[in-house]
Design an enzyme around this catalytic site. Structure first.
Site, PDB file in Angstrom:
ATOM      1  N   THR A 182       7.313  -7.885  -1.081  1.00 40.88           N
ATOM      2  CA  THR A 182       7.389  -8.080  -2.524  1.00 40.88           C
ATOM      3  C   THR A 182       5.977  -8.205  -3.087  1.00 40.88           C
ATOM      4  O   THR A 182       4.998  -8.178  -2.350  1.00 40.88           O
ATOM      5  CB  THR A 182       8.136  -9.381  -2.860  1.00 40.88           C
ATOM      6  OG1 THR A 182       7.288 -10.475  -2.499  1.00 40.88           O
ATOM      7  CG2 THR A 182       9.439  -9.482  -2.092  1.00 40.88           C
TER       8      THR A 182
ATOM      9  N   GLU B 249       1.143  -0.287  -9.022  1.00 44.78           N
ATOM     10  CA  GLU B 249       2.009  -1.457  -8.985  1.00 44.78           C
ATOM     11  C   GLU B 249       3.043  -1.264 -10.095  1.00 44.78           C
ATOM     12  O   GLU B 249       2.804  -0.474 -11.032  1.00 44.78           O
ATOM     13  CB  GLU B 249       1.196  -2.724  -9.287  1.00 44.78           C
ATOM     14  CG  GLU B 249       0.060  -3.010  -8.337  1.00 44.78           C
ATOM     15  CD  GLU B 249       0.520  -3.626  -7.025  1.00 44.78           C
ATOM     16  OE1 GLU B 249       1.509  -4.367  -7.020  1.00 44.78           O
ATOM     17  OE2 GLU B 249      -0.111  -3.331  -5.991  1.00 44.78           O
TER      18      GLU B 249
ATOM     19  N   LYS C 122      -8.712  -6.780  -3.421  1.00 42.39           N
ATOM     20  CA  LYS C 122      -8.969  -6.137  -2.127  1.00 42.39           C
ATOM     21  C   LYS C 122     -10.390  -6.420  -1.638  1.00 42.39           C
ATOM     22  O   LYS C 122     -10.593  -6.764  -0.472  1.00 42.39           O
ATOM     23  CB  LYS C 122      -8.743  -4.631  -2.245  1.00 42.39           C
ATOM     24  CG  LYS C 122      -7.276  -4.270  -2.406  1.00 42.39           C
ATOM     25  CD  LYS C 122      -7.095  -2.795  -2.636  1.00 42.39           C
ATOM     26  CE  LYS C 122      -5.613  -2.461  -2.820  1.00 42.39           C
ATOM     27  NZ  LYS C 122      -5.402  -1.113  -3.301  1.00 42.39           N
TER      28      LYS C 122
END
Ligand code: ADP
Ligand code: ASP
Ligand code: MG
Length: 814
Positions: free
Chosen positions: A554, A666, A681
């Site tokens: 998720t 996303e 990231k």
């Protein structure tokens, strides 16, 4: 002569008793002794009836009625009508005596051990009588003999001790004279030298058979039960357990003493003394070879012969400064327990003599506590010894094998396997014979511990991974499909068995302890119960399976907050959700620390570059002593896709929409376009390189207009992109004019990180980056000029799922 013993299940009803007859008829050629238990469950019913009567509960009558019905029904099913009435009237008259005895207990409201033995002996008496009648009716040369006339014991009711000097000659004389081919005897019951009915302890029919076999020097003792031999572990708890073909007397004795219920512990001793071979066979599968127990040197198979467990154990610990160096404390401690008739199952003592710890049966713990505290009252009052500490709800697990002593590292292997699966060990004992290594653990961990040890010592070839998959969107669905495709390959080639035990999305969840059939996981999930993340997690904990893995597909913050809870229970976490690793540094560090402390892998390779081995590569560099100087990277597959497609013929809004539709962004594309996703990231890469930085320390030179950044939903966001088309075209034209391409670059150097759109000139490693590819350049001490480069598809459900899959396999190899 052969002695055969048939247990409760083997004689539970007419159908089973017919099987017993076939076995006796077909497999025994000469004469034999047949020892039988009460019809399965009858001993418990008798004891229940007595307990109820003694506590003035008239309901005991119902229990007696059940006993009566079962015997009558069995007689009617087995005997020809002509033979029934004599047999039934004998049974009824015995039951009348029984009823009077129980009524006596009701009237005086008392239950003495002596009366209990008298009452409970009816179970075996009736079954042996009934079976004798049946065999005779079938024309077999059979005779009933009451064991109470042969086996003599002392007066320890409930678990009497056999007097061999009287018993052996009784048996020898009787069988020397007897000419019948089959002698049917009730197990379990005996009589004391003073003529009282006694019993040999629960499960004691095995012992009756062994005592007789030894007395008459039988050729063989056969224990016929409901499983095909002595198993490598209790088959009711460990599904993979296998029957042990051959085992030594000592090993069998050790396993039965440590809980292998298939054999009543004292049984081995008499036959061992005479060297009589013993077989454990299955009444319901008479052709299965079963287990041969003998003195032969058995070298086949591994060093560990079996694993057993004793439930309902309590630990008593006596400790205190007054114990050091004072002789006689242990003696007194054991004396107290012995006088209270409490048997000690396991002993450990710290070398400082500061504490002694013993394992006893839980139901004796309260008595033991009182007795010990009374015996040491004086020392306790002076503070030299603390009141005895009692811990309940424990169990013992033991590895058993004659040849364990000549092998190093077995206990290491045992305890590390248990440790890896978060089984807390409370006490350890290893006998000097080294035939047994045992550990006291929490009762709740027994199933997991036995299965873990069984896998470690008997099924090393296949490692079972138990997966709980949260999220079935693009990535989750692909992952489940990939697992389905690879399951067989993994089992065959990597010796890994992947089972998905639970699946949940935001609407539904489903579980299957045996593994959800993945071909139809969608249908199974549809049929499932309403999703609840708390229940999902509780189920993982309750199942308490070894090698459990929680897979988070998720992008949810609440789900990411459950990781600490998982890790603390030694449940590994594999996630493509970046929120946890990019949250406050303390969270990230806590997760790493928990993973180390509880030996539970926490893997998030897919947080950066989807399936590309970026984090794994970085981890290896750092672990081998390299130092990161600089990282330069294009880490957004989405943004790379967008800027590769965007030109004078397209509009920015259109391209972003396309990226979203193709699953390259996303669900909320602003997370990608604002640069927040790339910030997360590079943050994770910086942290993995050993720099504890926070998200707000990363410089973000956004290329989006302020207004687009502040839109509340996707619709207004796209509208604002449309409105600012000129702004985006201008950035594109400027780059084009400089012979450059636009790339969204993340950088980390000198402890600082930044993200932003850059014009990349021809010839640069980033210039030709295609589609949604990612690229990372690691400039390190070992790669100072020519960086270590990882490049490839960095977005998309397929590659992300395969990255998660790779993490799962890493855990399998862990
Ligand atoms: P019976 O009534 O025939 O005497 P028991 O119930 O006393 O049978 O013993 C057989 C049972 O022992 C099996 O059904 C099994 O559940 C249990 N058991 C526990 N450990 C073992 C083991 N290591 N091997 C075989 N059976 C075991
Ligand atoms: N019937 C007795 C019991 O249930 C003895 C036995 O079956 O071995 O304990
Ligand atoms: Mg038994």
């Amino acid at each position: 002569m052969v002695v055969l013993k048939f247990g409760g299940t083997s004689v539970a009803n007419a159908e089973n008793i017919q099987k017993v007859r076939e076995i006796v008829d077909q497999s025994v050629t000469g004469s034999c002794v047949v020892v039988v238990s009460a019809l399965g469950g009858v001993t418990d019913l008798l004891l229940d009836a007595l307990d109820m009567a003694a506590s003035r509960d008239a309901g005991y009558g119902d229990k007696l009625s059940v006993i009566e019905e079962r015997h009558i029904k069995t007689v009617k099913a087995l005997l020809p009508v002509a033979n029934q009435s004599a047999c039934l009237s004998k049974i009824k008259s015995e039951l009348n005596v029984l009823e009077s005895l129980v009524e006596g207990a009701f009237l005086i409201g008392e239950r003495t051990p002596q009366l209990a033995d008298k009452i409970v002996s009816f179970g075996e008496l009736l079954s042996a009588y009934l079976i004798g009648q049946y065999f005779q009716a079938e024309g077999m040369d059979a005779v009933f003999k009451d064991s109470r006339e042969l086996i003599r014991t002392n007066n320890t009711f409930g678990k009497a001790v056999v007097e061999f000097e009287l018993t052996n000659p009784n048996c020898q004389e009787y069988f020397a004279k007897n000419t019948n081919r089959i002698n049917i005897l009730p197990g379990f019951i005996a009589s004391s030298v003073t003529g009282n009915a006694t019993t040999l302890g629960r499960g004691g029919s095995d012992y009756t058979a062994a005592v007789i076999a030894a007395a008459i020097d039988a050729e063989e003792l056969q224990i016929w039960t409901d499983v095909s031999g002595m198993f490598t572990a209790n088959p009711k708890i460990v599904k993979q357990a296998k029957s042990i073909p051959e085992i030594s007397y000592q090993e069998a004795m050790e396993l039965s003493h440590f809980g292998a219920k298939v054999l009543y512990p004292p049984t081995v001793q008499p036959v061992l003394a005479k060297g009589i071979p013993m077989r454990i066979k299955n009444t319901f599968e008479p052709d299965a070879p079963g287990t041969l127990i003998s003195k032969g040197q058995i070298l086949e198979g591994g060093t560990v012969r079996g694993i057993s467990n004793i439930p309902d154990i309590a630990l008593l610990s006596l400790e205190g400064p007054g114990m050091i160096g004072i002789p006689g404390i242990s003696k007194r401690f054991f004396e107290v327990l012995s006088l209270a008739n409490i048997s000690v199952v396991l002993i450990t003592q710290a070398s400082s003599e500061h504490s002694i710890c013993v394992g006893i049966s839980s139901n004796e713990a309260d008595r033991a506590e009182t007795a010990v505290n009374e015996a040491f009252a004086y020392e306790i009052s002076l503070g030299k010894i603390k009141p005895v500490i009692v811990e309940k709800s424990l169990a013992i697990i033991a590895l058993v094998g004659d040849h364990m002593k000549s092998h190093q590292g077995l206990s290491g292997k045992m305890f590390s396997a248990l440790g890896k699966n978060n089984v807390n060990i409370r006490a350890i004992a290893q006998g000097a014979s080294e035939r047994n290594i045992s550990a006291v653990i929490d009762e709740a961990d027994v199933k997991k511990a036995l299965n873990t040890l069984h896998e470690e010592f008997f099924e090393e070839q296949v490692k079972q991974l138990n997966l709980y998959v949260m999220g079935t969107g693009n990535v989750g669905a692909k992952l489940l499909d990939q697992i389905e495709q690879q399951q067989r390959y993994l089992k065959k080639n990597l010796k890994m068995n992947l089972r998905v035990i639970g699946i949940s999305n935001s609407r539904k969840m489903t579980f299957n302890e045996k593994g959800i059939p993945l071909k139809q996981w969608r249908e199974e999930l549809d049929k499932g119960e309403a999703a609840n993340r708390i229940t999902f997690l509780d189920t993982i904990k309750q199942n308490n399976f070894r090698n459990s893995i929680f897979v988070d597909n998720t992008a949810s913050e609440v789900i990411s907050q459950t990781y600490p809870d998982c890790l603390r229970k030694s449940i590994a976490v594999v996630t493509c959700n970046k929120i946890a690793c990019s949250s406050a540094i303390e969270n990230y560090q806590e997760l790493k620390a928990l993973s180390r402390e509880y030996n539970a892998p926490f893997l998030f390779e897919t947080n950066v570059g989807a399936g590309l081995p970026i984090i794994d590569t970085l981890k290896h560099l750092i672990a081998s002593g390299d130092k990161v100087h600089k990282i330069q990277a294009v880490l957004s597959g989405s943004l790379n896709f967008v800027f590769n497609k965007f030109n004078e013929q397209t509009t920015f809004q259109e391209v972003v929409r396309q990226a979203q539709e193709q699953g390259f962004t996303e669900p909320d594309p602003k997370i990608d376009l604002s640069g927040i996703d790339v910030m997360r990231k590079i943050l994770i890469l910086a942290r993995e390189s050993g720099y504890p930085i926070e998200l707000d320390q990363i410089e973000n030179k956004s290329f989006l207009p302020e207004e687009s950044l502040n839109t509340p939903d996707n619709q207004t966001f796209f509208a604002s992109l449309e409105k600012y088309e000129e702004h985006f075209q201008k950035q594109y034209q400027q780059a084009k004019a400089n012979n450059c391409r636009l790339k969204y670059v993340a950088e980390f150097a000198n402890g600082k990180a930044s993200v932003g759109l850059q014009q990349i000139p021809k010839g640069h490693d980033f210039y030709n980056l295609e589609g949604s590819d990612n690229i990372v350049l690691f400039f390190t001490e070992r790669y100072p000029n020519q960086p270590l480069m990882v490049k490839g598809a960095g977005a998309g459900a397929d590659v992300t799922a395969s990255g998660l899959f790779a993490d799962i396999i890493r855990i399998g190899n862990f």
